[in-house]
Design a protein around this motif. Structure first.
Motif, PDB file in Angstrom:
ATOM      1  N   GLN A   1      48.884  42.379  31.940  1.00 47.36           N
ATOM      2  CA  GLN A   1      47.452  42.601  31.714  1.00 47.36           C
ATOM      3  C   GLN A   1      46.775  42.611  33.070  1.00 47.36           C
ATOM      4  O   GLN A   1      46.916  41.657  33.827  1.00 47.36           O
ATOM      5  CB  GLN A   1      46.885  41.467  30.855  1.00 47.36           C
ATOM      6  CG  GLN A   1      45.371  41.463  30.753  1.00 47.36           C
ATOM      7  CD  GLN A   1      44.843  42.666  30.006  1.00 47.36           C
ATOM      8  OE1 GLN A   1      45.414  43.049  29.002  1.00 47.36           O
ATOM      9  NE2 GLN A   1      43.773  43.246  30.478  1.00 47.36           N
ATOM     10  N   LYS A   2      46.068  43.670  33.382  1.00 49.41           N
ATOM     11  CA  LYS A   2      45.437  43.786  34.701  1.00 49.41           C
ATOM     12  C   LYS A   2      44.235  42.855  34.832  1.00 49.41           C
ATOM     13  O   LYS A   2      43.424  42.736  33.919  1.00 49.41           O
ATOM     14  CB  LYS A   2      45.011  45.228  34.965  1.00 49.41           C
ATOM     15  CG  LYS A   2      46.178  46.150  35.180  1.00 49.41           C
ATOM     16  CD  LYS A   2      45.742  47.557  35.516  1.00 49.41           C
ATOM     17  CE  LYS A   2      46.978  48.436  35.720  1.00 49.41           C
ATOM     18  NZ  LYS A   2      46.627  49.819  35.979  1.00 49.41           N
TER      19      LYS A   2
ATOM     20  N   LEU B   1      53.718  44.596  40.968  1.00 50.44           N
ATOM     21  CA  LEU B   1      55.111  44.136  40.935  1.00 50.44           C
ATOM     22  C   LEU B   1      55.712  44.345  39.549  1.00 50.44           C
ATOM     23  O   LEU B   1      56.841  44.821  39.425  1.00 50.44           O
ATOM     24  CB  LEU B   1      55.207  42.666  41.358  1.00 50.44           C
ATOM     25  CG  LEU B   1      56.617  42.078  41.386  1.00 50.44           C
ATOM     26  CD1 LEU B   1      57.546  42.883  42.287  1.00 50.44           C
ATOM     27  CD2 LEU B   1      56.560  40.615  41.835  1.00 50.44           C
ATOM     28  N   ASN B   2      54.967  43.996  38.503  1.00 48.30           N
ATOM     29  CA  ASN B   2      55.467  44.224  37.142  1.00 48.30           C
ATOM     30  C   ASN B   2      55.694  45.710  36.884  1.00 48.30           C
ATOM     31  O   ASN B   2      56.694  46.091  36.275  1.00 48.30           O
ATOM     32  CB  ASN B   2      54.502  43.624  36.116  1.00 48.30           C
ATOM     33  CG  ASN B   2      54.647  42.124  36.022  1.00 48.30           C
ATOM     34  OD1 ASN B   2      55.547  41.624  35.378  1.00 48.30           O
ATOM     35  ND2 ASN B   2      53.764  41.399  36.694  1.00 48.30           N
TER      36      ASN B   2
ATOM     37  N   LYS C   1      59.228  53.568  25.967  1.00 42.30           N
ATOM     38  CA  LYS C   1      58.478  52.584  26.734  1.00 42.30           C
ATOM     39  C   LYS C   1      57.079  52.402  26.164  1.00 42.30           C
ATOM     40  O   LYS C   1      56.480  53.349  25.659  1.00 42.30           O
ATOM     41  CB  LYS C   1      58.401  53.044  28.184  1.00 42.30           C
ATOM     42  CG  LYS C   1      57.754  52.053  29.131  1.00 42.30           C
ATOM     43  CD  LYS C   1      57.934  52.454  30.591  1.00 42.30           C
ATOM     44  CE  LYS C   1      56.962  53.540  30.966  1.00 42.30           C
ATOM     45  NZ  LYS C   1      56.943  53.829  32.403  1.00 42.30           N
ATOM     46  N   THR C   2      56.579  51.171  26.288  1.00 45.18           N
ATOM     47  CA  THR C   2      55.203  50.841  25.944  1.00 45.18           C
ATOM     48  C   THR C   2      54.668  49.911  27.023  1.00 45.18           C
ATOM     49  O   THR C   2      55.386  49.038  27.497  1.00 45.18           O
ATOM     50  CB  THR C   2      55.125  50.124  24.572  1.00 45.18           C
ATOM     51  OG1 THR C   2      55.578  51.005  23.551  1.00 45.18           O
ATOM     52  CG2 THR C   2      53.713  49.672  24.244  1.00 45.18           C
ATOM     53  N   THR C   3      53.417  50.119  27.403  1.00 42.25           N
ATOM     54  CA  THR C   3      52.755  49.172  28.292  1.00 42.25           C
ATOM     55  C   THR C   3      51.508  48.661  27.584  1.00 42.25           C
ATOM     56  O   THR C   3      50.955  49.328  26.705  1.00 42.25           O
ATOM     57  CB  THR C   3      52.348  49.791  29.649  1.00 42.25           C
ATOM     58  OG1 THR C   3      51.279  50.695  29.432  1.00 42.25           O
ATOM     59  CG2 THR C   3      53.503  50.506  30.310  1.00 42.25           C
ATOM     60  N   MET C   4      51.069  47.490  27.988  1.00 44.06           N
ATOM     61  CA  MET C   4      49.906  46.889  27.345  1.00 44.06           C
ATOM     62  C   MET C   4      48.625  47.656  27.647  1.00 44.06           C
ATOM     63  O   MET C   4      47.633  47.489  26.961  1.00 44.06           O
ATOM     64  CB  MET C   4      49.753  45.428  27.750  1.00 44.06           C
ATOM     65  CG  MET C   4      50.875  44.535  27.244  1.00 44.06           C
ATOM     66  SD  MET C   4      51.179  44.617  25.457  1.00 44.06           S
ATOM     67  CE  MET C   4      52.558  45.753  25.346  1.00 44.06           C
TER      68      MET C   4
ATOM     69  N   TRP D   1      47.420  37.816  27.394  1.00 42.08           N
ATOM     70  CA  TRP D   1      46.751  37.875  26.094  1.00 42.08           C
ATOM     71  C   TRP D   1      46.964  39.224  25.414  1.00 42.08           C
ATOM     72  O   TRP D   1      47.088  39.295  24.191  1.00 42.08           O
ATOM     73  CB  TRP D   1      45.264  37.537  26.207  1.00 42.08           C
ATOM     74  CG  TRP D   1      44.430  38.552  26.924  1.00 42.08           C
ATOM     75  CD1 TRP D   1      44.102  38.564  28.238  1.00 42.08           C
ATOM     76  CD2 TRP D   1      43.828  39.719  26.356  1.00 42.08           C
ATOM     77  NE1 TRP D   1      43.332  39.659  28.533  1.00 42.08           N
ATOM     78  CE2 TRP D   1      43.146  40.389  27.399  1.00 42.08           C
ATOM     79  CE3 TRP D   1      43.789  40.264  25.079  1.00 42.08           C
ATOM     80  CZ2 TRP D   1      42.441  41.567  27.204  1.00 42.08           C
ATOM     81  CZ3 TRP D   1      43.091  41.446  24.882  1.00 42.08           C
ATOM     82  CH2 TRP D   1      42.424  42.083  25.934  1.00 42.08           C
ATOM     83  N   SER D   2      47.029  40.306  26.182  1.00 41.39           N
ATOM     84  CA  SER D   2      47.236  41.614  25.558  1.00 41.39           C
ATOM     85  C   SER D   2      48.646  41.731  24.991  1.00 41.39           C
ATOM     86  O   SER D   2      48.849  42.346  23.940  1.00 41.39           O
ATOM     87  CB  SER D   2      46.953  42.742  26.552  1.00 41.39           C
ATOM     88  OG  SER D   2      47.776  42.626  27.689  1.00 41.39           O
ATOM     89  N   PHE D   3      49.623  41.128  25.668  1.00 43.83           N
ATOM     90  CA  PHE D   3      50.989  41.126  25.139  1.00 43.83           C
ATOM     91  C   PHE D   3      51.067  40.224  23.906  1.00 43.83           C
ATOM     92  O   PHE D   3      51.726  40.552  22.924  1.00 43.83           O
ATOM     93  CB  PHE D   3      51.960  40.688  26.228  1.00 43.83           C
ATOM     94  CG  PHE D   3      53.415  40.945  25.932  1.00 43.83           C
ATOM     95  CD1 PHE D   3      53.834  41.732  24.883  1.00 43.83           C
ATOM     96  CD2 PHE D   3      54.392  40.386  26.749  1.00 43.83           C
ATOM     97  CE1 PHE D   3      55.181  41.963  24.635  1.00 43.83           C
ATOM     98  CE2 PHE D   3      55.735  40.606  26.516  1.00 43.83           C
ATOM     99  CZ  PHE D   3      56.124  41.390  25.455  1.00 43.83           C
ATOM    100  N   LYS D   4      50.374  39.102  23.930  1.00 45.34           N
ATOM    101  CA  LYS D   4      50.347  38.217  22.761  1.00 45.34           C
ATOM    102  C   LYS D   4      49.691  38.932  21.583  1.00 45.34           C
ATOM    103  O   LYS D   4      50.162  38.825  20.438  1.00 45.34           O
ATOM    104  CB  LYS D   4      49.595  36.925  23.108  1.00 45.34           C
ATOM    105  CG  LYS D   4      49.466  35.950  21.952  1.00 45.34           C
ATOM    106  CD  LYS D   4      50.812  35.421  21.495  1.00 45.34           C
ATOM    107  CE  LYS D   4      50.692  34.251  20.545  1.00 45.34           C
ATOM    108  NZ  LYS D   4      50.347  34.599  19.178  1.00 45.34           N
ATOM    109  N   LYS D   5      48.625  39.684  21.847  1.00 42.94           N
ATOM    110  CA  LYS D   5      47.977  40.458  20.786  1.00 42.94           C
ATOM    111  C   LYS D   5      48.952  41.483  20.202  1.00 42.94           C
ATOM    112  O   LYS D   5      49.052  41.650  18.978  1.00 42.94           O
ATOM    113  CB  LYS D   5      46.737  41.156  21.348  1.00 42.94           C
ATOM    114  CG  LYS D   5      45.993  42.033  20.358  1.00 42.94           C
ATOM    115  CD  LYS D   5      44.772  42.666  21.029  1.00 42.94           C
ATOM    116  CE  LYS D   5      43.992  43.566  20.105  1.00 42.94           C
ATOM    117  NZ  LYS D   5      44.603  44.880  19.937  1.00 42.94           N
ATOM    118  N   TYR D   6      49.685  42.162  21.084  1.00 34.94           N
ATOM    119  CA  TYR D   6      50.704  43.127  20.655  1.00 34.94           C
ATOM    120  C   TYR D   6      51.730  42.439  19.750  1.00 34.94           C
ATOM    121  O   TYR D   6      52.069  42.942  18.675  1.00 34.94           O
ATOM    122  CB  TYR D   6      51.373  43.719  21.897  1.00 34.94           C
ATOM    123  CG  TYR D   6      52.544  44.624  21.641  1.00 34.94           C
ATOM    124  CD1 TYR D   6      52.376  45.997  21.515  1.00 34.94           C
ATOM    125  CD2 TYR D   6      53.843  44.110  21.552  1.00 34.94           C
ATOM    126  CE1 TYR D   6      53.455  46.833  21.297  1.00 34.94           C
ATOM    127  CE2 TYR D   6      54.928  44.934  21.336  1.00 34.94           C
ATOM    128  CZ  TYR D   6      54.739  46.302  21.205  1.00 34.94           C
ATOM    129  OH  TYR D   6      55.818  47.118  20.986  1.00 34.94           O
TER     130      TYR D   6
END
Length: 193
Positions: free
Chosen positions: A11-12, A20-21, A41-44, A76-81
């Motif tokens: 999450q930016k 780096l990520n 592939k998926t990114t947040m 938080w965006s990954f947790k939402k995903y």
């Protein structure tokens, strides 16, 4: 293990743009493609459709996810995903609910996974390597990296995935060793794929 689903969970933030990520995600994608793997592939930062994401998990032989360690967990965006995709997936597509049955309502919690495959976590952390596995370091009190990441391990176990060794880039904000991290990362991929 020819189908690889890559997730970039960064999450930016103004103080952490995710370079780096993103670089580690790109290195993983290039490694897999150059070795004949099929990659999705998926990114947040992307818009995503929950049902399409579920299909990616069902398609994958391996789920590779790149994430920063944000307050001892994922962004938080990954947790939402995870909340959106995994919660919908446990309705029959990725698991049979929570694994319990009417005949044994107190047994087999978390063992309803319908997927077969593996997963690998790649994590960037501000913590130095020396903060882990050392009971003299009071904050983590001797726990390992994987102990700290136990909730993510359990999330993937829930759906039937088995772990591959975790990769971690340490001390990335105060004392980064990016070239060394890239070399270790490449060797980590070669050792496991």
């Amino acid at each position: 293990m020819k189908n690889i689903f890559i997730i970039n969970g960064h999450q930016k933030y103004p103080f952490s743009e995710g370079k780096l990520n993103a670089a580690l995600t790109e290195k993983a994608e290039n490694y897999f493609k150059s070795n004949g793997y099929n990659v999705k592939k998926t990114t947040m930062e992307d818009n995503y459709d929950v049902n399409e994401e579920i299909e990616k998990f069902k398609w994958a032989d391996v789920v590779f996810f790149q994430t920063p360690l944000n307050w001892m967990g994922v962004s938080w965006s990954f947790k939402k995903y995870i909340d959106e995709v995994f919660s919908m997936g446990m309705m029959g597509e990725m698991s049979n609910g929570d694994g319990r049955s009417p005949e044994a309502p107190k047994k087999n919690y978390g063992l309803g996974g319908k997927l077969k495959g593996k997963y690998m976590m790649s994590v960037t952390a501000n913590a130095p390597k020396e903060a882990f596995n050392n009971p003299e370091e009071v904050f983590f009190n001797g726990i390992s990296e994987d102990d700290l990441l136990k909730p993510m391990h359990l999330n993937f176990k829930w759906f039937g995935f088995e772990p591959l060794p975790t990769f971690m880039a340490y001390d990335v904000m105060k004392n980064p060793e990016v070239e060394n991290d890239f070399n270790r990362f490449e060797n980590h991929l070669k050792a496991n794929f």
